[in-house]
Design a protein around this motif. Structure first.
Motif, PDB file in Angstrom:
ATOM      1  N   PRO A  92      36.851 -55.974  -6.387  1.00  0.00           N
ATOM      2  CA  PRO A  92      36.484 -56.058  -7.810  1.00  0.00           C
ATOM      3  C   PRO A  92      36.213 -57.497  -8.259  1.00  0.00           C
ATOM      4  N   TYR A  93      35.276 -57.618  -9.157  1.00  0.00           N
ATOM      5  CA  TYR A  93      34.804 -58.910  -9.643  1.00  0.00           C
ATOM      6  C   TYR A  93      35.928 -59.800 -10.164  1.00  0.00           C
ATOM      7  N   PHE A  94      36.915 -59.182 -10.817  1.00  0.00           N
ATOM      8  CA  PHE A  94      37.961 -60.022 -11.419  1.00  0.00           C
ATOM      9  C   PHE A  94      38.794 -60.744 -10.361  1.00  0.00           C
ATOM     10  N   HIS A  95      38.703 -60.310  -9.098  1.00  0.00           N
ATOM     11  CA  HIS A  95      39.383 -61.026  -8.010  1.00  0.00           C
ATOM     12  C   HIS A  95      38.551 -62.222  -7.531  1.00  0.00           C
ATOM     13  N   LEU A  96      37.305 -62.307  -7.972  1.00  0.00           N
ATOM     14  CA  LEU A  96      36.384 -63.315  -7.438  1.00  0.00           C
ATOM     15  C   LEU A  96      35.922 -64.321  -8.489  1.00  0.00           C
ATOM     16  N   ILE A  97      36.404 -64.161  -9.720  1.00  0.00           N
ATOM     17  CA  ILE A  97      35.971 -65.056 -10.801  1.00  0.00           C
ATOM     18  C   ILE A  97      36.272 -66.510 -10.474  1.00  0.00           C
ATOM     19  N   ASP A  98      37.419 -66.768  -9.852  1.00  0.00           N
ATOM     20  CA  ASP A  98      37.828 -68.150  -9.566  1.00  0.00           C
ATOM     21  C   ASP A  98      37.366 -68.639  -8.205  1.00  0.00           C
ATOM     22  N   GLY A  99      36.574 -67.842  -7.513  1.00  0.00           N
ATOM     23  CA  GLY A  99      36.055 -68.259  -6.212  1.00  0.00           C
ATOM     24  C   GLY A  99      36.061 -67.136  -5.208  1.00  0.00           C
ATOM     25  N   VAL A 100      35.282 -67.347  -4.133  1.00  0.00           N
ATOM     26  CA  VAL A 100      35.113 -66.285  -3.136  1.00  0.00           C
ATOM     27  C   VAL A 100      35.822 -66.612  -1.819  1.00  0.00           C
ATOM     28  N   ASP A 101      36.711 -67.603  -1.845  1.00  0.00           N
ATOM     29  CA  ASP A 101      37.373 -68.023  -0.610  1.00  0.00           C
ATOM     30  C   ASP A 101      38.078 -66.869   0.092  1.00  0.00           C
ATOM     31  N   ASP A 102      38.683 -65.977  -0.682  1.00  0.00           N
ATOM     32  CA  ASP A 102      39.482 -64.899  -0.085  1.00  0.00           C
ATOM     33  C   ASP A 102      38.637 -63.854   0.640  1.00  0.00           C
ATOM     34  N   VAL A 103      37.325 -63.824   0.382  1.00  0.00           N
ATOM     35  CA  VAL A 103      36.490 -62.806   1.045  1.00  0.00           C
ATOM     36  C   VAL A 103      35.557 -63.392   2.086  1.00  0.00           C
TER      37      VAL A 103
ATOM     38  N   GLU B 209      22.421 -58.622   7.110  1.00  0.00           N
ATOM     39  CA  GLU B 209      22.046 -58.869   5.728  1.00  0.00           C
ATOM     40  C   GLU B 209      23.195 -58.434   4.826  1.00  0.00           C
ATOM     41  N   VAL B 210      23.472 -59.250   3.823  1.00  0.00           N
ATOM     42  CA  VAL B 210      24.557 -58.961   2.883  1.00  0.00           C
ATOM     43  C   VAL B 210      23.951 -58.744   1.501  1.00  0.00           C
ATOM     44  N   VAL B 211      24.333 -57.639   0.860  1.00  0.00           N
ATOM     45  CA  VAL B 211      23.861 -57.343  -0.485  1.00  0.00           C
ATOM     46  C   VAL B 211      25.087 -57.183  -1.390  1.00  0.00           C
ATOM     47  N   VAL B 212      25.127 -57.972  -2.457  1.00  0.00           N
ATOM     48  CA  VAL B 212      26.218 -57.877  -3.429  1.00  0.00           C
ATOM     49  C   VAL B 212      25.782 -56.946  -4.553  1.00  0.00           C
ATOM     50  N   VAL B 213      26.666 -56.039  -4.920  1.00  0.00           N
ATOM     51  CA  VAL B 213      26.310 -54.966  -5.849  1.00  0.00           C
ATOM     52  C   VAL B 213      27.327 -54.901  -6.981  1.00  0.00           C
ATOM     53  N   CYS B 214      26.823 -54.705  -8.214  1.00  0.00           N
ATOM     54  CA  CYS B 214      27.701 -54.439  -9.361  1.00  0.00           C
ATOM     55  C   CYS B 214      27.028 -53.373 -10.222  1.00  0.00           C
ATOM     56  N   ALA B 215      27.542 -53.163 -11.411  1.00  0.00           N
ATOM     57  CA  ALA B 215      27.029 -52.079 -12.252  1.00  0.00           C
ATOM     58  C   ALA B 215      25.627 -52.372 -12.774  1.00  0.00           C
ATOM     59  N   LYS B 216      25.413 -53.601 -13.314  1.00  0.00           N
ATOM     60  CA  LYS B 216      24.140 -53.875 -13.981  1.00  0.00           C
ATOM     61  C   LYS B 216      23.397 -55.079 -13.424  1.00  0.00           C
ATOM     62  N   GLU B 217      24.065 -55.956 -12.679  1.00  0.00           N
ATOM     63  CA  GLU B 217      23.449 -57.090 -11.981  1.00  0.00           C
ATOM     64  C   GLU B 217      24.231 -58.381 -12.178  1.00  0.00           C
ATOM     65  N   GLY B 218      24.694 -58.643 -13.405  1.00  0.00           N
ATOM     66  CA  GLY B 218      25.231 -59.963 -13.744  1.00  0.00           C
ATOM     67  C   GLY B 218      26.329 -60.447 -12.823  1.00  0.00           C
ATOM     68  N   SER B 219      27.341 -59.626 -12.584  1.00  0.00           N
ATOM     69  CA  SER B 219      28.467 -60.040 -11.744  1.00  0.00           C
ATOM     70  C   SER B 219      28.030 -60.294 -10.313  1.00  0.00           C
ATOM     71  N   SER B 220      27.086 -59.498  -9.825  1.00  0.00           N
ATOM     72  CA  SER B 220      26.655 -59.661  -8.438  1.00  0.00           C
ATOM     73  C   SER B 220      25.861 -60.946  -8.249  1.00  0.00           C
ATOM     74  N   VAL B 221      25.110 -61.354  -9.269  1.00  0.00           N
ATOM     75  CA  VAL B 221      24.383 -62.625  -9.196  1.00  0.00           C
ATOM     76  C   VAL B 221      25.376 -63.776  -9.033  1.00  0.00           C
ATOM     77  N   PHE B 222      26.444 -63.748  -9.812  1.00  0.00           N
ATOM     78  CA  PHE B 222      27.452 -64.805  -9.752  1.00  0.00           C
ATOM     79  C   PHE B 222      28.118 -64.851  -8.375  1.00  0.00           C
ATOM     80  N   VAL B 223      28.566 -63.692  -7.894  1.00  0.00           N
ATOM     81  CA  VAL B 223      29.280 -63.650  -6.614  1.00  0.00           C
ATOM     82  C   VAL B 223      28.345 -64.011  -5.460  1.00  0.00           C
TER      83      VAL B 223
END
Length: 381
Positions: A51-62, A71-85
């Motif tokens: 979930p996005y709220f685990h990644l707000i402060d960084g993606v080190d854990d994943v 190929e890696v595709v990041v997916v969210c409900a509408k786009e915004g969160s996936s662009v950030f991650v």
């Protein structure tokens, strides 16, 4: 600020990769419950949910979970969160990372046309695969004319495809009153001047004019002998009507699927309609040619997608292999189609009201109503 090297992948591009069995890794950053309910699947797709709220402060854990050879595709409900991650992953040195443009809403709405086959006297039949929701629509094209069956609400896709085929849409048909998605049949008919057909036994409460799709109807597409023969086949709804096209194809609506059978409970009439469902599947369909190619209105799992994404099966093979067609004991059948069913489709009561013409939600409200997978089968395995 734009991240250098960050790319978006459209739902159409992702669909083609899924159908081509390209190896993909999906990082889905929606909430756990949304992911568990509905996700992107495919034979060569690996998927995890963080979930996005685990990644707000960084993606080190994943970072150690993200492969470098796919190929890696990041997916969210509408786009915004996936662009950030996705941007964070690129900045951390991950390559071949993109985000799904428009998110799961775009995935839900994409239609992929797939040619099913040619017709005996010229012309073709096409299947429109709504890969994100498991819905299937059809277009029969012959000699400059077209008929669209179980039209989805993204009607411009059908209009544009008909133009590409140099065909005028003359008929739109719904095999039954749908409960899991909003029909575009009436809208498309009104926009193109076509005739809209609906089974009269499903139309008691509709508030618009329609042509009666029953066994007396004669629907011909083009000047050739490509007849669409309606076959009354109740059970999923009391009006459910299958179509035999060109004596080759059985468009079974939500009565029979490749790996399952239709559920009888979405109008609150499960106990009343069990006998109808069994009679349709075990008697009416038994009288049809085993060589008919079954083309259903839905699929449940990515495993039902065949070559090029086509969903189909020979009727005789389904009588041998489909569990729903092999319950000799009537009590066993009744229990299977009335107990332990999957959850009912999201907003299905409201969707039925829309399809009756009783309410007219906005486009965004319609999108929200259709969120999630279809659940028209008694099981999805």
């Amino acid at each position: 600020m734009e991240t250098i090297g960050l790319k978006g992948m459209t739902a159409g591009e992702l669909t083609k990769k899924v159908l081509d069995n390209t190896e993909l890794f999906i990082l889905d950053v929606r909430n756990d419950s949304d992911y568990d309910d509905w996700k992107i699947e495919g034979a060569t797709i690996e998927s995890i949910n963080v979930p996005y709220f685990h990644l707000i402060d960084g993606v080190d854990d994943v970072l150690d979970k993200i492969p470098d050879d796919k190929e890696v595709v990041v997916v969210c409900a509408k786009e915004g969160s996936s662009v950030f991650v996705a941007g964070q992953l690129v900045e951390q040195g991950k390559h071949h990372v993109s985000y799904l443009v428009g998110g799961m809403k775009a995935w839900s709405e994409h239609l992929e046309p797939v040619k099913v086959g040619d017709l005996q006297d010229g012309g073709s039949i096409y299947q429109f695969v709504r890969i994100g929701k498991g819905c299937l629509s059809y277009m029969v094209v012959s000699n400059g004319e077209a008929a669209v069956i179980d039209t989805l609400r993204m009607t411009e896709v059908f209009e544009n495809f008909a133009k590409e085929q140099n065909a005028v849409i003359k008929h739109t048909l719904d095999t039954h009153l749908h409960a899991d998605h909003i029909s575009g049949g009436l809208k498309l008919a009104q926009h193109t001047g076509a005739k809209y057909w609906l089974p009269p036994k499903d139309a008691d409460e509709v508030v618009f004019n329609y042509n009666q799709l029953d066994e007396h109807a004669e629907i011909t597409v083009g000047n050739t002998k490509i007849h669409i023969q309606p076959v009354y086949s109740p059970g999923h709804t009391i009006g459910s009507t299958s179509l035999i096209v060109d004596n080759q194809y059985l468009l079974s609506g939500d009565i029979l699927f490749v790996q399952s059978i239709g559920r009888p409970d979405l109008a609150g009439k499960a106990e009343d309609w069990v006998s109808d469902l069994r009679n349709t599947l075990y008697s009416r369909y038994k009288r049809l040619s085993e060589d008919l190619i079954v083309l259903p209105a839905h699929f449940g799992k990515a495993t039902e997608l065949g070559v090029g994404g086509k969903v189909s099966a020979r009727l005789g093979d389904l009588f041998k292999e489909n569990p729903g067609l092999n319950m000799e004991d009537e009590a066993e059948f009744r229990k299977a189609v009335t107990e332990n069913l999957p959850p009912q489709p999201h907003a299905y009561q409201e969707i039925r009201q829309v399809n009756m013409g009783k309410i007219t939600p906005t486009d965004e409200e319609q999108r929200d109503m259709e969120t999630g997978p279809n659940r028209c089968a008694i099981h999805d395995k």
